[in-house]
Design a protein around this motif. Structure first.
Motif, PDB file in Angstrom:
ATOM      1  N   SER A 138      -1.621  -3.742   8.969  1.00 17.53           N
ATOM      2  CA  SER A 138      -1.437  -3.838   7.617  1.00 17.53           C
ATOM      3  C   SER A 138      -1.280  -2.391   7.057  1.00 17.53           C
ATOM      4  CB  SER A 138      -2.329  -4.600   6.723  1.00 17.53           C
ATOM      5  OG  SER A 138      -3.630  -3.877   6.813  1.00 17.53           O
ATOM      6  N   PHE A 139      -0.901  -2.211   5.561  1.00 18.11           N
ATOM      7  CA  PHE A 139      -0.918  -0.970   4.976  1.00 18.11           C
ATOM      8  C   PHE A 139      -2.308  -0.554   4.627  1.00 18.11           C
ATOM      9  CE2 PHE A 139       3.339  -2.455   4.108  1.00 18.11           C
ATOM     10  CZ  PHE A 139       4.179  -1.253   4.388  1.00 18.11           C
ATOM     11  N   ARG A 156       6.215   7.357   5.748  1.00 16.24           N
ATOM     12  CA  ARG A 156       6.786   6.403   4.638  1.00 16.24           C
ATOM     13  C   ARG A 156       5.207   5.816   4.024  1.00 16.24           C
ATOM     14  NH1 ARG A 156      10.945   6.178   8.192  1.00 16.24           N
ATOM     15  NH2 ARG A 156       9.676   4.854   9.623  1.00 16.24           N
ATOM     16  N   ILE A 157       4.443   5.411   5.010  1.00 15.73           N
ATOM     17  CA  ILE A 157       3.091   4.810   4.590  1.00 15.73           C
ATOM     18  C   ILE A 157       2.292   5.849   3.866  1.00 15.73           C
ATOM     19  CG2 ILE A 157       0.969   3.770   5.382  1.00 15.73           C
ATOM     20  CD1 ILE A 157       2.545   2.441   7.490  1.00 15.73           C
ATOM     21  N   ARG A 217       3.352   8.023   1.781  1.00 21.22           N
ATOM     22  CA  ARG A 217       3.764   8.224   0.312  1.00 21.22           C
ATOM     23  C   ARG A 217       3.588   7.048  -0.252  1.00 21.22           C
ATOM     24  NH1 ARG A 217       8.198  10.891   3.505  1.00 21.22           N
ATOM     25  NH2 ARG A 217       7.768  13.321   3.431  1.00 21.22           N
ATOM     26  N   TRP A 218       3.135   5.977   0.192  1.00 20.33           N
ATOM     27  CA  TRP A 218       2.959   4.523  -0.392  1.00 20.33           C
ATOM     28  C   TRP A 218       2.250   4.938  -1.846  1.00 20.33           C
ATOM     29  CZ3 TRP A 218       0.554  -0.738  -0.632  1.00 20.33           C
ATOM     30  CH2 TRP A 218       1.546  -1.539  -0.313  1.00 20.33           C
ATOM     31  N   PRO A 219       2.874   4.262  -2.717  1.00 19.42           N
ATOM     32  CA  PRO A 219       2.154   4.477  -4.114  1.00 19.42           C
ATOM     33  C   PRO A 219       0.649   3.962  -4.425  1.00 19.42           C
ATOM     34  CG  PRO A 219       4.261   3.317  -4.336  1.00 19.42           C
ATOM     35  CD  PRO A 219       4.233   3.549  -2.970  1.00 19.42           C
ATOM     36  N   SER A 239      -1.499   6.814  -1.673  1.00 23.82           N
ATOM     37  CA  SER A 239      -0.913   8.131  -1.101  1.00 23.82           C
ATOM     38  C   SER A 239      -1.975   9.264  -1.587  1.00 23.82           C
ATOM     39  CB  SER A 239       0.326   8.525  -1.951  1.00 23.82           C
ATOM     40  OG  SER A 239       0.386   8.533  -3.289  1.00 23.82           O
ATOM     41  N   PHE A 275      -1.422  -7.339   2.336  1.00 25.25           N
ATOM     42  CA  PHE A 275      -1.120  -6.005   2.859  1.00 25.25           C
ATOM     43  C   PHE A 275      -0.287  -6.231   4.205  1.00 25.25           C
ATOM     44  CE2 PHE A 275      -4.455  -4.848  -0.139  1.00 25.25           C
ATOM     45  CZ  PHE A 275      -4.027  -4.302  -1.087  1.00 25.25           C
ATOM     46  N   ARG A 327       2.599  -7.727   6.858  1.00 28.02           N
ATOM     47  CA  ARG A 327       4.376  -8.138   6.731  1.00 28.02           C
ATOM     48  C   ARG A 327       4.670  -9.601   7.227  1.00 28.02           C
ATOM     49  NH1 ARG A 327       6.674  -2.427   8.919  1.00 28.02           N
ATOM     50  NH2 ARG A 327       6.802  -1.382   6.838  1.00 28.02           N
TER      51      ARG A 327
END
Length: 626
Positions: free
Chosen positions: A463-464, A485-486, A488-490, A493, A576, A578
């Motif tokens: 998960s994230f 990319r993770i 920079r996750w809102p 980050s 969190f 997929r």
């Protein structure tokens, strides 16, 4: 909380706990009894105004903390702390004998001298008390031990204050005070004989008799580690904040609530019970480890409930004052005032216990007592500044509830300032909040993570929030290598940036970023840090392990360090992950507090940590539970 209470049955902790409890009790018994005696019988002792006498007594007691804390820190680093503990208790018996002489001779000067000596006794014992705990307790017992000490200290303060007042009001109160203090001192000495040896970390230390230069030197030791120094500043601020509230209780009870002496006792007891509860709950909420994530939680509560006391306080003094306790309790809003005061104490415990444990665990052992001495000096300085500031604000026309409100807002400002300087406090709070609000985390085998030195932690990627869960379970900072990319996750980050995570991209996307990531990993391992790695390279789309990518082999080739295999269980299907679509597409589908686990296996030597072997280990640790 069973583990911390278990310490009370163990010889390595129980005698020390009882010794420090009786010492705090005796300090407050004598100090409060003397103030009460001089307040109500001042005419038979002196012509000095009783209000001035009370402040004079408080100043005399705290003066030794400025004069002798630096010397006390040196002695605690130079000599066995168990031996010093017994020496302090012998000194306490002698001080009580001086006090008895003062009462028999009816000499105010002798009594104030005894009070000064009692301050010296507390000054000498302070560094011994807090520096001894890390020598007798394991790391996972340090929070529980500190919690018991803090709870015990506040209970001792409350009981000593109450008993001192009762003895002062009794017939022949002067002899009861001196006799009671002497009995307590002897009991403290007898308990101190059971304290196990605590060898000196620096027996060859040459004692510097100059308190000014040594004080500055001790503060310099504390400032070498920025988080330790800011922990000391946080502790000092708490004592300023707490002492400000405590000092106003008599006037608040009389001029705001319309009560008498019983109301003062009620306020003091409520606050003390809150501190005790908060301190004891710390061990439960922190999982037995030093969890500085509780510090921001504590500061939030200190602000909110400080403001609530200000807002809930009556604006007009009730008619018929002074009222009995039952009449005070019957007033509208009184339950809210007491609840806010109780919770102020609870969150104070959340704030102070982790800071003490952090100061002890992160201080250099050879200088720990001197760093604690610096803490005691700053604590005393902050309390004096707080008392002067409170007096100035009240003199300028502020009411006591308004003073409480100003202090609460100042607490918020101080907290924000500290957390901006050291984001680690806020990061640990975010991680702690996640694990205690969304999940119930159980760990197994995390002791395999090295307490010091470099290592690579390898885990499956579900998960994230995998990195946050692992960070919550590990007390050492971990630098995670993660997909850019993770990274920079809102929202997340912020956490990843301030925890110094290392973003990486595939060579086909950004070869320069990939090479920079490997270079940063090598640098971190060379400096003895932990690296967290998800060698699948992506979050699983079906809950199963993806093939491990060769990045781990490249890292070990350049940096032959141990590899700790780990596995997350239970995160597949959480909001969190997929499962059934993108993350967060079905929030809280498993509700709050869903159970998850992190399992770690024994560290693998770099020579045997081949990619297939590590993947087999991770798969075995995960088992069938995704």
């Amino acid at each position: 909380m069973s583990s911390q209470f278990r310490l009370l049955r163990e010889q390595r902790f129980r005698p020390f706990f009882l010794t420090q409890f009786l010492g705090a009790f005796n300090d407050n018994l004598f100090k409060n009894a003397l103030v009460v005696l001089l307040t109500f019988q001042a005419a038979s002792w002196t012509t000095i105004d009783p209000a001035l006498l009370a402040n004079l007594a408080a100043g005399i007691f705290i003066l030794p903390f400025f004069l002798f804390s630096a010397s006390a820190g040196q002695l605690a680093d130079k000599y066995d702390k168990a031996w010093l503990t017994r020496l302090v208790k012998v000194l306490e018996i002698a001080i009580m004998a001086v006090a008895l002489t003062g009462f028999l001779a009816h000499s105010l000067a002798v009594l104030l001298g005894a009070l000064f000596l009692l301050g010296c006794h507390s000054t000498l014992f302070g560094p011994v008390k807090y520096a001894l705990l890390p020598q007798h307790l394991h790391e996972d017992e340090l929070v529980g031990g500190n919690a018991l000490v803090e709870a015990g200290t506040f209970v001792a303060i409350l009981l000593g204050t109450l008993v001192g007042g009762l003895l002062a009001a009794a017939d022949h109160g002067d002899l009861w005070i001196a006799g009671g203090g002497l009995v307590v001192a002897v009991a403290g000495y007898l308990n101190s004989r059971g304290v196990p040896p605590a060898p000196a970390p620096e027996p060859g230390l040459k004692v510097n008799p100059n308190p000014i230069s040594e004080t500055w030197r001790n503060i310099g030791f504390a400032r070498k580690d920025r988080p330790v120094f800011l922990a000391i500043m946080g502790i000092s601020w708490f004592w300023l904040y707490g002492a400000l509230f405590l000092a106003q209780f008599p006037a608040y009870a009389k001029n705001v609530l319309g009560g008498g002496e019983g109301t003062v006792t009620l306020l003091l007891a409520t606050f003390t019970i809150g501190i005790g509860l908060g301190s004891l709950l710390c061990e439960k909420l922190s999982g037995g480890h030093v969890e500085i994530g509780l510090v921001p939680f504590g500061s939030i509560g200190l602000t909110l409930f400080g403001l609530d006391i200000a807002l809930a306080s009556p604006s007009v003094v009730p008619a018929g004052a002074p009222l009995a306790i039952s009449a005070v309790l019957a007033q509208p809003g009184m339950f809210r005032v007491l609840l806010a005061l109780l919770m102020l104490g609870v969150f104070g415990g959340f704030f102070i216990v982790p800071l003490y444990a952090m100061m002890q665990s992160r201080s250099a052992p050879a200088q720990r007592a001197r760093i604690i001495a610096a803490n005691n000096i700053l604590n005393a300085l902050f309390m004096v500044v707080g008392a002067l500031s409170a007096g100035a604000l009240l003199g300028a026309g502020l009411t006591i509830p308004m003073l409480f409100g100003v202090a609460a807002l100042m607490n918020a400002a101080v907290a924000i300032y500290i957390y901006r300087l050291v984001p680690e406090f806020l990061l640990r709070f975010i991680v702690w909040l996640l694990v205690h609000s969304v999940y119930r985390l159980r760990t197994e085998g995390v002791e395999h993570i090295p307490a010091e030195g470099p290592a690579v932690l390898v885990c499956n990627h579900v998960s994230f929030v995998d990195a946050l869960v692992i960070a919550a379970a590990c007390r050492r900072p971990i630098r995670f290598v993660m997909d850019h990319r993770i990274f920079r996750w809102p929202v997340l980050s912020f956490v990843f940036r301030h925890s110094r995570a290392i973003p990486i991209a595939p060579a086909r996307e950004d070869a320069a970023m990939m090479e920079a990531a490997f270079a940063e990993v090598s640098k971190a391992l060379a400096e003895g840090e932990l690296i967290g790695l998800f060698p699948e390279g992506k979050i699983t789309a079906d809950g199963e392990l993806c093939p491990f990518r060769p990045g781990l082999a490249r890292i070990l080739e350049a940096n032959p360090v141990p590899v700790v295999p780990m596995a997350l269980r239970g995160l597949w299907g959480s909001m969190f992950s997929r499962k059934d679509g993108p993350a967060l597409s079905r929030p809280f589908r498993r509700g709050l507090f869903s159970r998850i686990e992190l399992v770690a296996g024994p560290a693998l030597p770099p020579q045997t940590a081949s990619l297939p072997q590590v993947q087999l280990q991770v798969a075995a640790l995960r088992g069938d539970w995704k």
